[in-house]
Design a protein around this motif. Structure first.
Motif, PDB file in Angstrom:
ATOM      1  N   ALA A 195      43.989  17.821  48.408  1.00  0.00           N
ATOM      2  CA  ALA A 195      44.956  18.166  47.359  1.00  0.00           C
ATOM      3  C   ALA A 195      44.208  18.720  46.141  1.00  0.00           C
ATOM      4  N   THR A 196      43.964  20.026  46.160  1.00  0.00           N
ATOM      5  CA  THR A 196      43.202  20.648  45.071  1.00  0.00           C
ATOM      6  C   THR A 196      44.064  20.996  43.862  1.00  0.00           C
ATOM      7  N   GLU A 197      45.370  21.179  44.037  1.00  0.00           N
ATOM      8  CA  GLU A 197      46.254  21.570  42.936  1.00  0.00           C
ATOM      9  C   GLU A 197      46.985  20.389  42.319  1.00  0.00           C
ATOM     10  N   VAL A 210      42.767   5.593  31.605  1.00  0.00           N
ATOM     11  CA  VAL A 210      43.075   6.382  32.797  1.00  0.00           C
ATOM     12  C   VAL A 210      42.224   7.638  32.769  1.00  0.00           C
ATOM     13  N   VAL A 211      41.624   7.979  33.898  1.00  0.00           N
ATOM     14  CA  VAL A 211      40.866   9.228  34.064  1.00  0.00           C
ATOM     15  C   VAL A 211      41.674  10.139  34.972  1.00  0.00           C
ATOM     16  N   GLN A 212      42.091  11.277  34.442  1.00  0.00           N
ATOM     17  CA  GLN A 212      42.833  12.270  35.220  1.00  0.00           C
ATOM     18  C   GLN A 212      41.880  13.395  35.614  1.00  0.00           C
ATOM     19  N   TYR A 213      41.916  13.789  36.886  1.00  0.00           N
ATOM     20  CA  TYR A 213      40.963  14.779  37.389  1.00  0.00           C
ATOM     21  C   TYR A 213      41.616  15.611  38.484  1.00  0.00           C
ATOM     22  N   ARG A 214      40.937  16.700  38.824  1.00  0.00           N
ATOM     23  CA  ARG A 214      41.353  17.568  39.924  1.00  0.00           C
ATOM     24  C   ARG A 214      40.143  17.873  40.790  1.00  0.00           C
ATOM     25  N   ILE A 215      40.406  18.187  42.040  1.00  0.00           N
ATOM     26  CA  ILE A 215      39.340  18.553  42.977  1.00  0.00           C
ATOM     27  C   ILE A 215      39.156  20.063  42.891  1.00  0.00           C
ATOM     28  N   SER A 216      38.037  20.494  42.351  1.00  0.00           N
ATOM     29  CA  SER A 216      37.786  21.924  42.159  1.00  0.00           C
ATOM     30  C   SER A 216      37.169  22.577  43.389  1.00  0.00           C
ATOM     31  N   ASP A 217      36.388  21.837  44.165  1.00  0.00           N
ATOM     32  CA  ASP A 217      35.748  22.387  45.373  1.00  0.00           C
ATOM     33  C   ASP A 217      35.950  21.393  46.513  1.00  0.00           C
ATOM     34  N   PRO A 218      36.842  21.682  47.465  1.00  0.00           N
ATOM     35  CA  PRO A 218      37.112  20.687  48.529  1.00  0.00           C
ATOM     36  C   PRO A 218      35.915  20.426  49.423  1.00  0.00           C
ATOM     37  N   ILE A 219      35.073  21.434  49.685  1.00  0.00           N
ATOM     38  CA  ILE A 219      33.916  21.209  50.566  1.00  0.00           C
ATOM     39  C   ILE A 219      32.928  20.259  49.908  1.00  0.00           C
ATOM     40  N   LYS A 220      32.627  20.481  48.622  1.00  0.00           N
ATOM     41  CA  LYS A 220      31.721  19.572  47.923  1.00  0.00           C
ATOM     42  C   LYS A 220      32.320  18.177  47.814  1.00  0.00           C
ATOM     43  N   PHE A 221      33.629  18.112  47.577  1.00  0.00           N
ATOM     44  CA  PHE A 221      34.278  16.809  47.448  1.00  0.00           C
ATOM     45  C   PHE A 221      34.181  16.017  48.747  1.00  0.00           C
ATOM     46  N   LEU A 222      34.276  16.699  49.886  1.00  0.00           N
ATOM     47  CA  LEU A 222      34.262  15.998  51.169  1.00  0.00           C
ATOM     48  C   LEU A 222      32.861  15.671  51.661  1.00  0.00           C
TER      49      LEU A 222
END
Length: 352
Positions: free
Chosen positions: A97-99, A145-157
């Motif tokens: 879920a990048t968005e 609370v820390v709110q964040y987004r996944i900017s690069d799915p490959i690096k995240f995984l």
């Protein structure tokens, strides 16, 4: 070599079909089990075909990205929509879920939404996360609370083993260090914005150093209160500080009122003094010019000027004396009963 005979009987060789193979297999293991084996083989074939069809396509949701792997190696990232892949487990897909804006909660947990759209929280206490020591050695219960987004799915995984756990550990460490460098009164009152800004910047810097593919949106502090055991003492201190601030504000208000009033009175007095000085100077200059003019006329005609000055003086003095009676020599003065000096009163009572 197995040959099949055509219905025409010409004896031409054709490739063996599946039924002939199954028949040979069944003849070797006994004609009695021929029916169940055919059914089992058909079921296996149907299941294999069904698995292949179902595993050959997938759908990516609008807020997701799909990481496609072939034999375990990443071959690409697909955008939202319908996509196809090689079935039978050759191609595998992981959805990220990048968005979507994700969050990590510290010191509390959200359990869901209750009636009326109100958020419900877990009654469990997470003091191991929220209790912190400030720079003046006071204990404070901090929830954030820390709110964040996944900017690069490959690096995240695949860049690190547990990126979410790493984010929680980094966030807790950064928040404890920032709170530990500040006074307890600042954390409870005016230091919240500064803490949030510093924490967001430092967490992002550490996540970039790990190259985890995570982008920090915001760090928001929720409840910042002293522990329940010392809350009454903190409340008394806060009330005393608020009273001090109120008295300071009232004194400042009085100063802001009195100083302009004093400055206005001073300016008014100065203006009046300047006006009086200007009036006196102008009057003196006028008297001097008048005296100089009279002196010039007196030098030209002394007798006439003397008589005119005498008459002008009498004209100025006599109206202030009152009534003047001129009596000839040898005559009696007027009777005091006449009361000539009394002012005349208007008559009343119908013309009497």
């Amino acid at each position: 070599m197995i040959q099949s005979v055509s219905p025409r009987g010409n004896g031409q060789s054709v490739p063996p079909d599946l039924e002939a193979l199954m028949g040979t297999f069944v003849s070797r293991f006994g004609k009695s089990s021929k029916g169940p084996l055919k059914i089992a083989a058909a079921v296996v074939i149907v299941l294999a075909l069904l698995w292949g069809v179902l595993s050959s396509w997938y759908t990516v949701q609008p807020e997701e990205r799909a990481v496609v792997k072939r034999f375990g190696a990443v071959i690409g990232i697909n955008d939202p929509g319908l996509h196809f892949k090689i079935p039978f487990g050759i191609d595998t897909v992981q959805f990220v879920a990048t968005e979507r804006v994700l969050k990590q909660e510290f010191g509390f947990r959200t359990t869901g939404t209750g009636e009326g759209g109100r958020t419900t929280y877990s009654p469990q206490q997470f003091e191991d996360e929220s209790l912190m020591l400030t720079g003046d050695l006071n204990m404070i219960d901090v929830e954030w609370v820390v709110q964040y987004r996944i900017s690069d799915p490959i690096k995240f995984l695949y860049q690190m083993r547990e990126p979410t756990r790493t984010l929680r550990d980094i966030s807790e460490s950064v928040m404890r260090r920032i709170v530990g460098n500040m006074l307890g009164s600042e954390v409870l009152t005016v230091g919240r914005v500064e803490i949030q800004q510093k924490a967001g910047e430092e967490i992002q810097a550490l996540m970039d150093a790990y190259d985890a593919g995570i982008r920090i949106n915001t760090v928001e502090m929720q409840d910042v209160v002293p522990p329940p055991a010392v809350q009454p003492a903190f409340n008394e201190v806060n009330e005393a500080r608020q009273e001090r601030e109120r008295m300071i504000n009232e004194a400042q208000k009085r100063v802001n009122q009195e100083i302009p009033n004093a400055e206005g009175a001073a300016l008014r007095t100065v203006a009046e003094a300047q006006g009086y000085a200007t009036e006196r100077v102008n009057r003196a200059e006028g008297e001097s010019a008048r005296f100089s003019a009279v002196l010039a006329e007196y030098q030209q005609a002394p007798a006439v000027t003397r008589s005119r000055l005498y008459l002008e003086t009498l004209n100025e003095v006599l109206p202030g004396i009152g009534q003047v009676l001129v009596v000839q020599d040898g005559q009696l003065g007027p009777l005091p009963l006449l009361e000539l000096n009394r002012p005349t009163q208007p008559a009343t009572g119908g013309g009497q």
